[in-house]
Design an enzyme around this catalytic site. Sequence first.
Site, PDB file in Angstrom:
ATOM      1  N   CYS A 102      -3.981  32.193 -33.186  1.00 46.82           N
ATOM      2  CA  CYS A 102      -3.476  31.087 -34.833  1.00 46.82           C
ATOM      3  C   CYS A 102      -2.034  30.168 -34.408  1.00 46.82           C
ATOM      4  CB  CYS A 102      -2.683  32.469 -35.963  1.00 46.82           C
ATOM      5  SG  CYS A 102      -2.146  31.896 -37.563  1.00 46.82           S
ATOM      6  N   VAL A 103      -2.034  29.413 -34.460  1.00 41.72           N
ATOM      7  CA  VAL A 103      -0.776  28.210 -33.960  1.00 41.72           C
ATOM      8  C   VAL A 103      -0.108  27.778 -35.327  1.00 41.72           C
ATOM      9  CG1 VAL A 103       0.423  26.441 -32.834  1.00 41.72           C
ATOM     10  CG2 VAL A 103      -1.787  27.463 -31.879  1.00 41.72           C
ATOM     11  N   HIS A 132       4.527  20.353 -31.106  1.00 37.07           N
ATOM     12  CA  HIS A 132       4.407  21.617 -30.462  1.00 37.07           C
ATOM     13  C   HIS A 132       2.597  22.329 -30.907  1.00 37.07           C
ATOM     14  CE1 HIS A 132       4.522  24.996 -27.863  1.00 37.07           C
ATOM     15  NE2 HIS A 132       4.414  25.458 -28.156  1.00 37.07           N
ATOM     16  N   ARG A 171      -6.068  32.375 -44.933  1.00 37.23           N
ATOM     17  CA  ARG A 171      -7.165  32.676 -44.015  1.00 37.23           C
ATOM     18  C   ARG A 171      -7.731  34.094 -43.087  1.00 37.23           C
ATOM     19  NH1 ARG A 171      -4.925  28.555 -46.096  1.00 37.23           N
ATOM     20  NH2 ARG A 171      -5.921  26.771 -46.774  1.00 37.23           N
ATOM     21  N   SER A 204      -2.352  31.916 -28.194  1.00 37.80           N
ATOM     22  CA  SER A 204      -3.190  30.214 -28.260  1.00 37.80           C
ATOM     23  C   SER A 204      -3.409  29.760 -27.068  1.00 37.80           C
ATOM     24  CB  SER A 204      -3.209  29.846 -29.213  1.00 37.80           C
ATOM     25  OG  SER A 204      -3.717  30.763 -30.257  1.00 37.80           O
ATOM     26  N   PHE A 205      -2.614  29.012 -26.779  1.00 36.38           N
ATOM     27  CA  PHE A 205      -2.785  28.050 -25.514  1.00 36.38           C
ATOM     28  C   PHE A 205      -3.579  29.463 -24.416  1.00 36.38           C
ATOM     29  CE2 PHE A 205      -0.913  26.333 -21.219  1.00 36.38           C
ATOM     30  CZ  PHE A 205      -1.282  25.119 -21.769  1.00 36.38           C
ATOM     31  N   GLU A 206      -3.583  30.084 -24.222  1.00 34.53           N
ATOM     32  CA  GLU A 206      -4.796  31.315 -22.549  1.00 34.53           C
ATOM     33  C   GLU A 206      -5.242  31.204 -23.719  1.00 34.53           C
ATOM     34  OE1 GLU A 206       0.027  30.852 -22.094  1.00 34.53           O
ATOM     35  OE2 GLU A 206      -0.962  32.137 -23.883  1.00 34.53           O
ATOM     36  N   PHE A 259     -14.153  28.358 -31.554  1.00 39.59           N
ATOM     37  CA  PHE A 259     -12.978  27.747 -31.845  1.00 39.59           C
ATOM     38  C   PHE A 259     -12.365  28.843 -33.246  1.00 39.59           C
ATOM     39  CE2 PHE A 259      -9.999  25.190 -33.702  1.00 39.59           C
ATOM     40  CZ  PHE A 259      -8.782  25.221 -33.150  1.00 39.59           C
ATOM     41  N   THR A 291       8.566  20.984 -34.345  1.00 37.00           N
ATOM     42  CA  THR A 291       7.948  20.485 -34.252  1.00 37.00           C
ATOM     43  C   THR A 291       6.647  19.677 -33.794  1.00 37.00           C
ATOM     44  OG1 THR A 291       7.839  21.789 -32.229  1.00 37.00           O
ATOM     45  CG2 THR A 291       9.926  20.840 -32.156  1.00 37.00           C
TER      46      THR A 291
END
Length: 173
Positions: free
Chosen positions: A89-90, A97, A136, A65-67, A122, A95
């Site tokens: 999906c995160v 993160h 979901r 997802s960061f990319e 998004f 933590t």
Amino acid sequence: MASARKNLSTYDESNLPDATEYTIGVVVADWNEDITHALYEGCYDTLTKHGVKEENLHVVQVPGSFELPSGARILAGREKLDAIICIGCVIKGETKHDEYINNAVAQGLVNLSIATGKPCIFGVLTPNTHEQAVDRAGGKHGNKGVEAAVTALRMAELYRNKPEGKRSIGFGG
């Protein structure tokens, strides 16, 4: 709105434009691929159901997802698009993160949307557990991929029908 109170796959079809001339980009994260690929299927089915032609769908996959914002920027540079949908999906871990990733992705897509003038959607799940993600991604709360596709079609219509020559708050596009 919490998805526990609204099915993500439910929408008013009368609010959607004819999308036969739209060109849509979709960026899909491979991390949590069981979830993201289910989201993509819901997205793809909704887009084609409302007229987007297969040849007008440009799909790229990114590692996580960061990319997504980088993938969206690369895709926007290669293709003439009416909207870009980012699917990821995160899942919350032990933590913070997930917070850093989600905030970076959201801000990156906002910045890209403003810079390009094109809608960047998004379509990222941010659940606490894998079970919530499954719920979901076609489970009991519907499919956020469908919701992302509907949002993209509505925003693409807005993008296509923007007044020419008028600029607001200093942004072009």
